[in-house]
Design an enzyme around this catalytic site. Sequence first.
Site, PDB file in Angstrom:
ATOM      1  N   HIS A   1      -0.262  -5.721  -0.764  1.00 42.22           N
ATOM      2  CA  HIS A   1       0.980  -4.809  -0.527  1.00 42.22           C
ATOM      3  C   HIS A   1       0.423  -3.316  -0.810  1.00 42.22           C
ATOM      4  CE1 HIS A   1       2.223  -5.324  -4.805  1.00 42.22           C
ATOM      5  NE2 HIS A   1       1.542  -4.236  -4.908  1.00 42.22           N
TER       6      HIS A   1
ATOM      7  N   ASP B   1       7.100   4.761  -4.667  1.00 42.50           N
ATOM      8  CA  ASP B   1       8.062   3.571  -5.030  1.00 42.50           C
ATOM      9  C   ASP B   1       8.853   3.812  -6.260  1.00 42.50           C
ATOM     10  OD1 ASP B   1       5.540   3.193  -6.259  1.00 42.50           O
ATOM     11  OD2 ASP B   1       5.274   1.425  -4.954  1.00 42.50           O
TER      12      ASP B   1
ATOM     13  N   ASN C   1      -1.794  -9.162  -3.189  1.00 45.63           N
ATOM     14  CA  ASN C   1      -1.034 -10.060  -1.853  1.00 45.63           C
ATOM     15  C   ASN C   1      -1.407  -8.910  -0.825  1.00 45.63           C
ATOM     16  OD1 ASN C   1       0.739  -7.993  -2.325  1.00 45.63           O
ATOM     17  ND2 ASN C   1       2.458  -9.598  -2.569  1.00 45.63           N
TER      18      ASN C   1
ATOM     19  N   GLU D   1       5.798  -5.450   0.891  1.00 45.55           N
ATOM     20  CA  GLU D   1       5.010  -6.642   0.568  1.00 45.55           C
ATOM     21  C   GLU D   1       4.751  -7.368   1.884  1.00 45.55           C
ATOM     22  OE1 GLU D   1       4.328  -7.337  -2.366  1.00 45.55           O
ATOM     23  OE2 GLU D   1       5.857  -7.411  -3.440  1.00 45.55           O
TER      24      GLU D   1
HETATM   25  C1  F6R Z   1       2.559   1.602  -7.304  1.00 47.52           C
HETATM   26  C2  F6R Z   1       2.191   1.002  -5.843  1.00 47.52           C
HETATM   27  C3  F6R Z   1       1.558  -0.533  -5.863  1.00 47.52           C
HETATM   28  C4  F6R Z   1       0.381  -0.802  -6.829  1.00 47.52           C
HETATM   29  C5  F6R Z   1      -0.388  -2.091  -6.485  1.00 47.52           C
HETATM   30  C6  F6R Z   1      -1.515  -2.185  -7.720  1.00 47.52           C
HETATM   31  O1  F6R Z   1       3.043   2.627  -7.053  1.00 47.52           O
HETATM   32  O2  F6R Z   1       2.672   1.189  -4.997  1.00 47.52           O
HETATM   33  O3  F6R Z   1       1.348  -0.859  -4.462  1.00 47.52           O
HETATM   34  O4  F6R Z   1      -0.776   0.231  -6.272  1.00 47.52           O
HETATM   35  O5  F6R Z   1       0.781  -2.856  -6.998  1.00 47.52           O
HETATM   36  O6  F6R Z   1      -1.085  -2.088  -8.879  1.00 47.52           O
HETATM   37  P1  F6R Z   1      -2.224  -2.079  -9.791  1.00 47.52           P
HETATM   38  O7  F6R Z   1      -2.790  -0.809  -9.646  1.00 47.52           O
HETATM   39  O8  F6R Z   1      -1.441  -2.126 -11.152  1.00 47.52           O
HETATM   40  O9  F6R Z   1      -3.138  -3.137  -9.857  1.00 47.52           O
END
Ligand code: F6R
Length: 244
Positions: free
Chosen positions: A138, A67, A136, A143
Amino acid sequence: MKLYRAKDYNDMSRKAASIISAQILMKPNCVLGLATGSTPIGAYRQLVDWYAQGDLDFSEVTTVNLDEYKGLTRDNPQSYYYFMNEHLFSKVNICKSRTFLPDGTEPDSHTACENYNETLRAVGAADLQLLGLGHNGHIGFNEPGEYFPTETHCIDLSEQTIKANARFFQTMDEVPRQAYTMGIKTILSARKILIIVSGEDKADIVNTAFSGPVTPRVPASILQLHGNVTLVADEAALSKFQKG
Ligand code: F6R
């Protein structure tokens, strides 16, 4: 699902880096799906160390990232392009022309997503897709919702995600509200999936995602249906995991 229990964040990072480096050793021209966020930073650091010691060669590797924020330029330190350069690409011998992310600077969402879908089709299925887990549920920026989005799409980030990301920005106004993300079908098309999770604050979602029902309201729950998923998580993240 294979589960590797790690003592703490560093142990999780080493175990994850071992799995990624095994993939590169077994198939030097592999396609790696990569993630950003705080969780994979330690694994990237370990990979960089092994590269510096002469144990890893990225020269034939292709990468596709999950992303990118819409509207952030590549020189913005909060863009995922910048993150990947900072933590991995600039520190190993990867060929930059084989590293791909959605183009956050493309203002037209349809064009940005179609271009990235085309790239993903051309590159082919990832041999190994690395994932982090949002609070959440994702994965990528898919989401919680009413259905599982299939391919790359523009997403309105949830309030919870915007708040979680706010720690990286000076003011709330700077926090991006939209992102381009790989879809669930593309993520599931990876031959192997490695999901890494650390910290007590993720304990509830680990349990919900991997012990609960498969539902788009918890996007990561779909991973229960993939035939080759490895979860590497530390004790804190696994502290409420009923199937653990
Ligand atoms: C990032 C991504 C997100 C993160 C998720 C967890 O490329 O795709 O899904 O993996 O938000 O983020 P952290 O590791 O910062 O807790």
